[in-house]
Scaffold this active site. Structure first.
Site, mmCIF file in Angstrom:
data_model
loop_
_atom_site.group_PDB
_atom_site.id
_atom_site.type_symbol
_atom_site.label_atom_id
_atom_site.label_comp_id
_atom_site.label_asym_id
_atom_site.label_seq_id
_atom_site.Cartn_x
_atom_site.Cartn_y
_atom_site.Cartn_z
ATOM 1 N N TYR A 146 -21.286 10.208 28.824
ATOM 2 C CA TYR A 146 -22.866 9.411 28.599
ATOM 3 C C TYR A 146 -22.877 8.080 29.346
ATOM 4 O O TYR A 146 -23.850 7.348 29.154
ATOM 5 C CB TYR A 146 -22.825 9.121 27.076
ATOM 6 C CG TYR A 146 -23.012 10.298 26.288
ATOM 7 C CD1 TYR A 146 -22.820 11.520 26.886
ATOM 8 C CD2 TYR A 146 -23.095 10.219 24.859
ATOM 9 C CE1 TYR A 146 -23.083 12.868 26.223
ATOM 10 C CE2 TYR A 146 -23.516 11.392 24.015
ATOM 11 C CZ TYR A 146 -23.109 12.768 24.760
ATOM 12 O OH TYR A 146 -23.335 13.872 24.081
ATOM 13 N N LYS A 197 -9.478 18.873 24.352
ATOM 14 C CA LYS A 197 -9.314 20.155 25.020
ATOM 15 C C LYS A 197 -8.325 19.913 26.245
ATOM 16 O O LYS A 197 -8.751 19.974 27.329
ATOM 17 C CB LYS A 197 -10.731 20.613 25.748
ATOM 18 C CG LYS A 197 -10.506 22.058 26.137
ATOM 19 C CD LYS A 197 -10.607 23.380 25.094
ATOM 20 C CE LYS A 197 -10.553 24.397 25.967
ATOM 21 N NZ LYS A 197 -10.245 25.829 24.892
ATOM 22 N N ASP A 230 -12.760 23.840 20.655
ATOM 23 C CA ASP A 230 -13.417 25.216 20.340
ATOM 24 C C ASP A 230 -12.942 25.810 19.074
ATOM 25 O O ASP A 230 -13.612 26.588 18.303
ATOM 26 C CB ASP A 230 -13.389 26.163 21.547
ATOM 27 C CG ASP A 230 -12.040 25.991 22.190
ATOM 28 O OD1 ASP A 230 -11.232 25.181 21.680
ATOM 29 O OD2 ASP A 230 -11.667 26.945 23.156
ATOM 30 N N ASP A 254 -20.390 14.382 19.554
ATOM 31 C CA ASP A 254 -21.757 14.328 19.332
ATOM 32 C C ASP A 254 -22.179 15.716 19.062
ATOM 33 O O ASP A 254 -23.004 16.236 18.005
ATOM 34 C CB ASP A 254 -22.623 14.144 20.941
ATOM 35 C CG ASP A 254 -23.972 14.164 20.641
ATOM 36 O OD1 ASP A 254 -24.462 14.330 19.483
ATOM 37 O OD2 ASP A 254 -24.683 13.878 21.679
ATOM 38 N N ASP A 258 -22.877 17.694 14.369
ATOM 39 C CA ASP A 258 -24.075 18.311 14.086
ATOM 40 C C ASP A 258 -23.748 19.537 13.342
ATOM 41 O O ASP A 258 -24.395 19.920 12.405
ATOM 42 C CB ASP A 258 -25.011 18.805 15.438
ATOM 43 C CG ASP A 258 -26.054 17.648 16.096
ATOM 44 O OD1 ASP A 258 -25.734 16.645 15.533
ATOM 45 O OD2 ASP A 258 -26.362 17.918 16.894
#
Length: 356
Positions: A146, A197, A230, A254, A258
């Site tokens: 970002y 990851k 994941d 982020d 959610d």
């Protein structure tokens, strides 16, 4: 949500910057302020800032330098929502929201995830809610992809090339990891999980892993483990109670927050704080949800996430008792809602009435 100290913890006045923003933002902020006034013994001095789509259309400005300097002088910032389809994608998000986070060094993005009694979760089985969902995500807030480190070549041609570089520093990772360990140490379960990851993102991933291991040695009473991002998505659906404190980078944080909001009743209940732990600048508190322009002005938005964000704001300012009162009032309201449909203002008024 443990915070100690404050820019203004013992003062009789809270100097609050208010950014209603776009869409439903001003509506939910109004209810958050209503609850703040009902619970807080201190005088709340508010300064409202017209930042968002309306200002951009009128002046072409997003966040003038002079306004940014004014924001620095407040004790805290309460934000409603930023984003409007009439503004090109990324303009408000990068030039306003992310600029505030980066300029004020909000390197800890704090997002609690808790399933309150009476709240329906999509994980419900035979109307029985999953038990024990109560964790917090400590998301790094000023690095990752970002930062805007990237570019594009030959745009609009068949040979277009685009890069988006994820920036990760040991300094940035360590200060967030250290904050996460301190939060885990203050919680009953004292457990921290790193999400990344590192099997394929080997450079940044292994730096984060090593950082957790090295900082973790300073917190012997906190257990820590690791999950690939994941796999963590599966765990959040199958066994979310395994998590206590999650620490992760900006992009993964982020995404995971959610899903965390979804399994605990939806983003209408999800609060967040953009925290500068050293308190050299004011922290900013906001609901996780967006501006929802399709329902703006209709009184349909649930202000609970904003109200819980106000509780986080008060705790950050050292006003823990008032923060807990809001949380208890919200919990009671959620438990009693059932299937009744209430307006934005009715929910805010009901919660405020129990605090007056």
């Amino acid at each position: 949500m443990s915070e100690t100290g404050s820019r203004n913890a013992t003062a009789d006045t809270i100097d609050l910057a208010v950014i209603g923003g776009d869409g439903i933002g001003p509506e939910v902020v109004a209810e958050g302020l209503k609850v703040l006034d009902a619970v807080c013994d201190a005088k709340v001095a508010r300064t409202e800032y017209d930042l968002g789509a309306r200002r951009w259309h009128a002046t072409g400005e997003t966040l003038p330098d002079s306004v940014l300097e004014e924001l620095r002088g407040h004790d805290a910032i309460l934000l409603g929502a930023i984003g409007d389809p009439s503004v090109p994608s990324g303009v408000l998000e990068r030039q306003l929201l992310l600029r505030i986070r980066f300029e004020l060094d909000h390197h800890v993005n704090l997002r609690p995830a808790k399933l309150f009694p009476g709240v329906k979760s999509p994980l419900d089985v035979n109307s029985v809610a999953p038990q024990g969902i109560d964790f917090v995500v400590v998301r790094e807030g000023t690095e990752g992809p970002y930062t805007g480190n990237g570019g594009a070549l030959r745009v609009g041609t068949p040979n277009e090339l685009a890069t988006e570089v994820s920036v990760n520093t040991r300094f940035g990772a360590e200060r967030v990891v250290r904050d996460a360990f301190a939060r885990a140490q203050a919680r009953e379960r004292k457990k921290l999980t790193l999400l990344h990851k590192h099997n394929v993102l080997s450079y940044a991933g292994h730096m984060w892993r090593r950082t957790v291991e090295e900082v973790g040695a300073e917190f012997p009473d906190v257990t820590h483990d690791y999950a690939h991002i994941d796999a963590a998505m599966i765990y959040l659906v199958q066994d979310p109670s395994r998590f206590d404190v999650i620490v992760t980078d900006n992009l993964f944080g982020d995404i995971v927050t959610d899903l965390a909001a979804a399994v605990t009743g939806g983003i209408g209940l999800a609060a967040s704080g953009n925290i500068n732990p050293d308190r050299s600048t004011p922290s900013m508190f906001e609901p996780v949800h967006g501006s929802a322009p399709d329902i703006a002005g209709q009184g349909k938005a649930d202000p609970t996430a904003t109200i819980l964000s106000v509780a986080m704001l008060l705790e950050h300012l050292g006003r823990t008792a008032e923060a807990r009162r809001i949380e208890h009032a919200v919990a009671a309201d959620l438990a009693s809602r059932g299937d009744q449909v209430r307006s934005t203002a009715q929910i805010g008024e009901a919660i405020a009435a129990t605090l007056a």
